[in-house]
Design a protein around this motif. Sequence first.
Motif, PDB file in Angstrom:
ATOM      1  N   GLU A  93       0.866  -1.174   0.000  1.00 41.84           N
ATOM      2  CA  GLU A  93       0.000   0.000   0.000  1.00 41.84           C
ATOM      3  C   GLU A  93       0.904   1.225   0.000  1.00 41.84           C
ATOM      4  O   GLU A  93       1.846   1.310   0.797  1.00 41.84           O
ATOM      5  CB  GLU A  93      -0.909   0.016   1.227  1.00 41.84           C
ATOM      6  CG  GLU A  93      -1.887   1.172   1.231  1.00 41.84           C
ATOM      7  CD  GLU A  93      -2.874   1.131   2.385  1.00 41.84           C
ATOM      8  OE1 GLU A  93      -3.423   2.196   2.726  1.00 41.84           O
ATOM      9  OE2 GLU A  93      -3.086   0.032   2.943  1.00 41.84           O
ATOM     10  N   CYS A  96       0.876   8.012  -3.373  1.00 43.11           N
ATOM     11  CA  CYS A  96       1.473   8.453  -4.633  1.00 43.11           C
ATOM     12  C   CYS A  96       1.244   9.942  -4.856  1.00 43.11           C
ATOM     13  O   CYS A  96       0.157  10.452  -4.610  1.00 43.11           O
ATOM     14  CB  CYS A  96       0.878   7.679  -5.809  1.00 43.11           C
ATOM     15  SG  CYS A  96       1.057   5.893  -5.675  1.00 43.11           S
ATOM     16  N   GLY A  99      -1.280  12.054  -7.267  1.00 43.53           N
ATOM     17  CA  GLY A  99      -2.154  10.894  -7.346  1.00 43.53           C
ATOM     18  C   GLY A  99      -2.831  10.725  -8.699  1.00 43.53           C
ATOM     19  O   GLY A  99      -3.056   9.601  -9.158  1.00 43.53           O
ATOM     20  N   ARG A 103      -3.132   5.927 -11.835  1.00 38.57           N
ATOM     21  CA  ARG A 103      -4.435   5.271 -11.918  1.00 38.57           C
ATOM     22  C   ARG A 103      -4.252   3.765 -12.044  1.00 38.57           C
ATOM     23  O   ARG A 103      -3.158   3.272 -12.351  1.00 38.57           O
ATOM     24  CB  ARG A 103      -5.233   5.821 -13.104  1.00 38.57           C
ATOM     25  CG  ARG A 103      -5.571   7.314 -12.972  1.00 38.57           C
ATOM     26  CD  ARG A 103      -6.491   7.767 -14.098  1.00 38.57           C
ATOM     27  NE  ARG A 103      -6.956   9.135 -13.881  1.00 38.57           N
ATOM     28  CZ  ARG A 103      -6.349  10.214 -14.353  1.00 38.57           C
ATOM     29  NH1 ARG A 103      -5.239  10.082 -15.073  1.00 38.57           N
ATOM     30  NH2 ARG A 103      -6.840  11.423 -14.116  1.00 38.57           N
ATOM     31  N   GLU A 104      -5.314   3.044 -11.802  1.00 37.41           N
ATOM     32  CA  GLU A 104      -5.262   1.585 -11.882  1.00 37.41           C
ATOM     33  C   GLU A 104      -4.743   1.137 -13.249  1.00 37.41           C
ATOM     34  O   GLU A 104      -5.201   1.612 -14.289  1.00 37.41           O
ATOM     35  CB  GLU A 104      -6.661   1.005 -11.639  1.00 37.41           C
ATOM     36  CG  GLU A 104      -6.668  -0.507 -11.450  1.00 37.41           C
ATOM     37  CD  GLU A 104      -8.025  -1.021 -11.014  1.00 37.41           C
ATOM     38  OE1 GLU A 104      -8.430  -2.078 -11.514  1.00 37.41           O
ATOM     39  OE2 GLU A 104      -8.677  -0.344 -10.180  1.00 37.41           O
ATOM     40  N   VAL A 119       0.124  -0.143 -10.713  1.00 35.53           N
ATOM     41  CA  VAL A 119      -0.951   0.129  -9.773  1.00 35.53           C
ATOM     42  C   VAL A 119      -2.050  -0.915  -9.933  1.00 35.53           C
ATOM     43  O   VAL A 119      -2.645  -1.047 -11.004  1.00 35.53           O
ATOM     44  CB  VAL A 119      -1.529   1.547  -9.985  1.00 35.53           C
ATOM     45  CG1 VAL A 119      -2.695   1.797  -9.024  1.00 35.53           C
ATOM     46  CG2 VAL A 119      -0.443   2.598  -9.787  1.00 35.53           C
ATOM     47  N   GLU A 121      -4.709  -1.225  -7.599  1.00 38.07           N
ATOM     48  CA  GLU A 121      -5.995  -0.766  -7.047  1.00 38.07           C
ATOM     49  C   GLU A 121      -5.841   0.646  -6.490  1.00 38.07           C
ATOM     50  O   GLU A 121      -4.799   0.992  -5.936  1.00 38.07           O
ATOM     51  CB  GLU A 121      -6.430  -1.722  -5.922  1.00 38.07           C
ATOM     52  CG  GLU A 121      -7.721  -1.346  -5.232  1.00 38.07           C
ATOM     53  CD  GLU A 121      -7.980  -2.185  -3.976  1.00 38.07           C
ATOM     54  OE1 GLU A 121      -8.848  -1.781  -3.178  1.00 38.07           O
ATOM     55  OE2 GLU A 121      -7.301  -3.218  -3.795  1.00 38.07           O
ATOM     56  N   VAL A 122      -6.884   1.447  -6.653  1.00 37.25           N
ATOM     57  CA  VAL A 122      -6.958   2.753  -6.015  1.00 37.25           C
ATOM     58  C   VAL A 122      -7.970   2.641  -4.876  1.00 37.25           C
ATOM     59  O   VAL A 122      -9.146   2.365  -5.102  1.00 37.25           O
ATOM     60  CB  VAL A 122      -7.384   3.857  -7.004  1.00 37.25           C
ATOM     61  CG1 VAL A 122      -7.495   5.195  -6.273  1.00 37.25           C
ATOM     62  CG2 VAL A 122      -6.396   3.960  -8.157  1.00 37.25           C
ATOM     63  N   ASN A 127      -5.085   6.044  -1.257  1.00 34.46           N
ATOM     64  CA  ASN A 127      -3.853   5.265  -1.316  1.00 34.46           C
ATOM     65  C   ASN A 127      -3.927   4.253  -2.460  1.00 34.46           C
ATOM     66  O   ASN A 127      -5.007   3.858  -2.887  1.00 34.46           O
ATOM     67  CB  ASN A 127      -3.610   4.528   0.007  1.00 34.46           C
ATOM     68  CG  ASN A 127      -3.266   5.486   1.138  1.00 34.46           C
ATOM     69  OD1 ASN A 127      -2.997   6.665   0.911  1.00 34.46           O
ATOM     70  ND2 ASN A 127      -3.280   4.991   2.363  1.00 34.46           N
ATOM     71  N   ARG A 128      -2.762   3.855  -2.950  1.00 30.72           N
ATOM     72  CA  ARG A 128      -2.695   2.889  -4.055  1.00 30.72           C
ATOM     73  C   ARG A 128      -2.131   1.559  -3.582  1.00 30.72           C
ATOM     74  O   ARG A 128      -1.180   1.538  -2.782  1.00 30.72           O
ATOM     75  CB  ARG A 128      -1.785   3.418  -5.169  1.00 30.72           C
ATOM     76  CG  ARG A 128      -2.469   4.244  -6.253  1.00 30.72           C
ATOM     77  CD  ARG A 128      -3.065   5.521  -5.771  1.00 30.72           C
ATOM     78  NE  ARG A 128      -3.568   6.325  -6.899  1.00 30.72           N
ATOM     79  CZ  ARG A 128      -4.322   7.385  -6.763  1.00 30.72           C
ATOM     80  NH1 ARG A 128      -4.699   7.790  -5.555  1.00 30.72           N
ATOM     81  NH2 ARG A 128      -4.731   8.068  -7.820  1.00 30.72           N
ATOM     82  N   VAL A 130       0.043  -1.322  -4.915  1.00 30.52           N
ATOM     83  CA  VAL A 130       1.012  -1.370  -6.011  1.00 30.52           C
ATOM     84  C   VAL A 130       1.775  -2.689  -5.978  1.00 30.52           C
ATOM     85  O   VAL A 130       2.204  -3.149  -4.915  1.00 30.52           O
ATOM     86  CB  VAL A 130       2.003  -0.188  -5.901  1.00 30.52           C
ATOM     87  CG1 VAL A 130       3.074  -0.271  -6.967  1.00 30.52           C
ATOM     88  CG2 VAL A 130       1.254   1.138  -6.009  1.00 30.52           C
TER      89      VAL A 130
END
Length: 341
Positions: A93, A96, A99, A103-104, A119, A121-122, A127-128, A130
């Motif tokens: 997690e 970024c 942000g 993106r996903e 990435v 999941e957003v 938070n991302r 990754v």
Amino acid sequence: MKTSDFYYELPKELIAQTPVEPRDHSRLLLLDRQTGKVTHRHFYDIIDYLNEGDLIVANDSRVLPARIFGTKDLTGARVEFLLLKQISGNRWETLCKPGKKAREGDAFTFGNGLLRAAVAEVKDDGNRVVDFDCDESFFAALDKIGQMPLPPYITEELKDKERYQTVYSHELGSAAAPTAGLHFTNELMDRIRAKGVKIAYVTLHVGLGTFRPVKTDDVTKHKMHSEHYEIPAETARLINETKQNGGRVIAIGTTSCRTLESVATQFGEIKPCEGFTDIFIYPGYRFKVLDGLVTNFHLPESTLIMLVSAFAGYDNVMNAYKIAVKEKYRFFSFGDCMCIL
């Protein structure tokens, strides 16, 4: 009790930007929690206030060089990733910046290809999640290209990454240093042991939530972040033995304090264990383990100054902070230290 009760005026120039050299030459404010008396010394003098049979408990967590800079594969845009929490393997997690460029499905490269990321999941909080990929060990790559995640109030560049690590740091996993321990040198620890004072370790991986401001007016409404801790069997044995023999248990830092008090609260005793804690200690809390606390000077209205006030008494702590400001102590992560006994 209101959050504003823990506010104090701090001139910006008292926020330490660089660590003192040598480590143990920082100033030390001694606070008697029974009388409120304040004494001014240097950190290397702490040995004079430790007794044979005492036990100091320190957090051996090691800070990840968790801030990495790279480029977006598709556009070449510059990005910053801050690793917050390992989910599994090389999945993390992260925070970024900016942000909108993460993106996903977006892919990124760091360190001229040493580390790659996508990435997955957003999250709702921005938070991302990754997935990282590299040809060598992820942590080895991170050590080469990562920078220390210094708090936002430190604006000067840190020339030596090891100065944001304690000399006894061992277990990699923190997003911020347990800063009370930064004052110890190996030589000072040897002198402490020679006096008959034992040293034990717990691990609590400090999250960036430690810098999260309290946004509620009512202190009791604040929700603490959760952090992973571990108490080894040897540490549990030493704590229980020290208590039985009438010695004092002195925590080095609020992270060590929270670990010990969490376990004592949950189990009614100190025993070998690991888990997650979101304990919030503020005035009114009854301490179950601690007899002393070594800690840096904390931000106004923070959960950390609330914890210290719970241990030493609200009036004592706010008065000590007022004196520290007047005497021009250095504040926060690279600042001076307070010992409460």
